[in-house]
Design a protein around this motif. Structure first.
Motif, PDB file in Angstrom:
ATOM      1  N   MET A  34       0.811  -1.214   0.000  1.00 27.33           N
ATOM      2  CA  MET A  34       0.000   0.000   0.000  1.00 27.33           C
ATOM      3  C   MET A  34       0.851   1.273   0.000  1.00 27.33           C
ATOM      4  N   ALA A  35       1.931   1.285  -0.772  1.00 23.01           N
ATOM      5  CA  ALA A  35       2.681   2.524  -0.952  1.00 23.01           C
ATOM      6  C   ALA A  35       2.056   3.270  -2.137  1.00 23.01           C
ATOM      7  N   THR A  36       2.642   4.396  -2.524  1.00 23.35           N
ATOM      8  CA  THR A  36       2.099   5.197  -3.637  1.00 23.35           C
ATOM      9  C   THR A  36       1.867   4.332  -4.881  1.00 23.35           C
ATOM     10  N   ILE A  39      -1.141   1.913  -4.324  1.00 17.15           N
ATOM     11  CA  ILE A  39      -2.401   2.655  -4.259  1.00 17.15           C
ATOM     12  C   ILE A  39      -2.804   3.141  -5.653  1.00 17.15           C
ATOM     13  N   ALA A  40      -1.830   3.695  -6.391  1.00 20.31           N
ATOM     14  CA  ALA A  40      -2.127   4.231  -7.724  1.00 20.31           C
ATOM     15  C   ALA A  40      -2.570   3.119  -8.672  1.00 20.31           C
ATOM     16  N   ARG A  44      -6.222  -0.479  -3.037  1.00 15.80           N
ATOM     17  CA  ARG A  44      -7.269  -0.327  -2.011  1.00 15.80           C
ATOM     18  C   ARG A  44      -8.461  -1.263  -2.246  1.00 15.80           C
ATOM     19  N   LEU A  47      -7.452  -4.862  -1.442  1.00 14.74           N
ATOM     20  CA  LEU A  47      -7.387  -5.100   0.002  1.00 14.74           C
ATOM     21  C   LEU A  47      -8.793  -5.298   0.574  1.00 14.74           C
ATOM     22  N   SER A  51     -10.321  -8.831   2.165  1.00 16.68           N
ATOM     23  CA  SER A  51     -10.829  -8.826   3.528  1.00 16.68           C
ATOM     24  C   SER A  51     -12.285  -9.312   3.573  1.00 16.68           C
ATOM     25  N   VAL A  65      -5.162 -10.475   7.307  1.00 13.70           N
ATOM     26  CA  VAL A  65      -4.833  -9.586   6.196  1.00 13.70           C
ATOM     27  C   VAL A  65      -4.148  -8.350   6.756  1.00 13.70           C
ATOM     28  N   GLN A  67      -1.180  -4.914   5.677  1.00  8.71           N
ATOM     29  CA  GLN A  67      -0.642  -4.158   4.559  1.00  8.71           C
ATOM     30  C   GLN A  67       0.811  -3.802   4.809  1.00  8.71           C
ATOM     31  N   THR A  68       1.497  -3.455   3.738  1.00 15.59           N
ATOM     32  CA  THR A  68       2.904  -3.095   3.873  1.00 15.59           C
ATOM     33  C   THR A  68       3.225  -1.958   2.912  1.00 15.59           C
ATOM     34  N   GLY A  69       4.474  -1.512   2.914  1.00 18.14           N
ATOM     35  CA  GLY A  69       4.882  -0.414   2.029  1.00 18.14           C
ATOM     36  C   GLY A  69       5.323  -0.933   0.677  1.00 18.14           C
ATOM     37  N   CYS A  70       6.208  -0.177   0.048  1.00 17.86           N
ATOM     38  CA  CYS A  70       6.690  -0.539  -1.288  1.00 17.86           C
ATOM     39  C   CYS A  70       7.727  -1.642  -1.153  1.00 17.86           C
ATOM     40  N   CYS A  74       7.448  -1.995  -8.262  1.00 22.26           N
ATOM     41  CA  CYS A  74       6.317  -1.102  -8.545  1.00 22.26           C
ATOM     42  C   CYS A  74       5.600  -1.441  -9.847  1.00 22.26           C
TER      43      CYS A  74
END
Lengths: 125, 185
Positions: A34-36, A39-40, A44, A47, A51, A65, A67-70, A74
């Protein structure tokens, strides 16, 4: 209009059940990037869908469930990683809501990796 | 570029949680008279130095040492400014950060707000360690969700509990409807 009284009622109902389900190491983990970049690319709704499906299939006791970053891939977002205890991590790439439902049904319920959506199925560049 | 403003809210707020914020306040405020849509995200995370603030708005700054800085903020800033609006980041190391974007409400180039309810719900449920105060305001009408109130009632029952998660989603949906009467921002 929702009131806080309704939340109190839920709390009272849940009170006795919680604790039975303490976190253990036998949980399967489903992690969404769920990093930029994620998300782009549409992480979302993926996810949310994961769930929902996991709740509807009654898997909340076994599957968590998060979430994590990048994670640095990408171009393959949205990425979903599935970690079943004792098994190798599976990385699903370019996910969407339909694929998410399939992963829940075939992998989390059925126990079979959906090979065609994994990172391994693509030609790495 | 994000297809909707609410995804920028998600992106910026994810940064707040990564900055170790304990409390994040999110304000969505539409003002028809002033013709503005203001989005303000305020956190008490680790904050940034003036140099770092400059770097996050510059997409071509490449000597960064971490991967935290990227295209998220530059696109968000551009999206606001291209509607005759404004964009600012106020930050202080150790205190926190405030990111404010003002859009021209009726400007043709303004992205839709999008599914803000899903965005806020995702943030609340997946960041149980962070408290959120979410305000949704249109002209004189508004509602506020404060997760600290929820936690006080719930005690040790987590937000990820399906019934609680559903309650939060419905709370957001119904209160939003009450405020905007179903109007799409």
């Amino acid at each position: 209009m929702k009131t806080l009284a309704e939340l109190k009622a839920i709390r009272e109902k849940m009170q006795n059940q919680v604790g039975l389900r303490a976190e253990d190491h036998n949980h399967t983990r489903v992690v969404v990037g769920m990093a930029t970049c994620g998300i782009a690319a549409g992480a979302r709704p993926v996810l949310t869908k994961l769930s929902q499906e996991i709740q509807e299939r009654g898997l909340t006791d076994k599957v968590a469930v998060t979430q994590t970053g990048c994670i640095g891939l990408c171009q393959y977002e949205p990425i979903v990683e599935v970690m079943v205890p004792g098994e190798a991590k599976v990385t699903y790439i370019r996910m969407n809501e339909e694929k998410a439902v399939e992963v829940v049904n075939r992998h989390l319920v059925g126990g079979h990796v959906v090979d065609e959506y994994t990172l391994g199925a693509t030609d790495m560049k | 570029m994000m297809p909707e403003i609410s995804l920028n809210v998600l992106d910026v707020t994810e940064n707040s949680t990564r900055a170790g914020a304990k409390l994040v306040s999110i304000l969505i405020q539409a003002d028809h008279q002033a013709d503005t849509l203001t989005i303000r995200i305020e956190d008490d995370g680790c904050g940034m130095t003036p140099e770092q603030v400059e770097q996050v708005v510059d997409p071509f700054f490449t000597t960064r040492t971490t991967r935290k800085v990227g295209l998220g903020i530059p696109f968000y800033k551009y999206a606001a400014e291209s509607t005759g609006g404004s964009f600012s980041i106020r930050s202080q190391v150790g205190k926190g950060t405030v990111v404010t974007a003002a859009f021209g409400l009726s400007h043709i180039d303004r992205m839709p707000l999008g599914d803000i309810t899903s965005t806020i719900h995702t943030l609340i449920v997946y960041h149980p360690e962070t408290d959120f105060v979410y305000t949704y305001q249109i002209d004189e009408r508004s509602f506020v969700l404060d997760t600290r109130e929820f936690k006080e009632i719930l005690g040790d029952v987590p937000f990820s509990e399906p019934e609680v998660s559903r309650y939060i989603f419905e709370y957001l949906t119904e209160n939003k409807n009450e405020v905007d009467q179903g109007a799409v921002l």
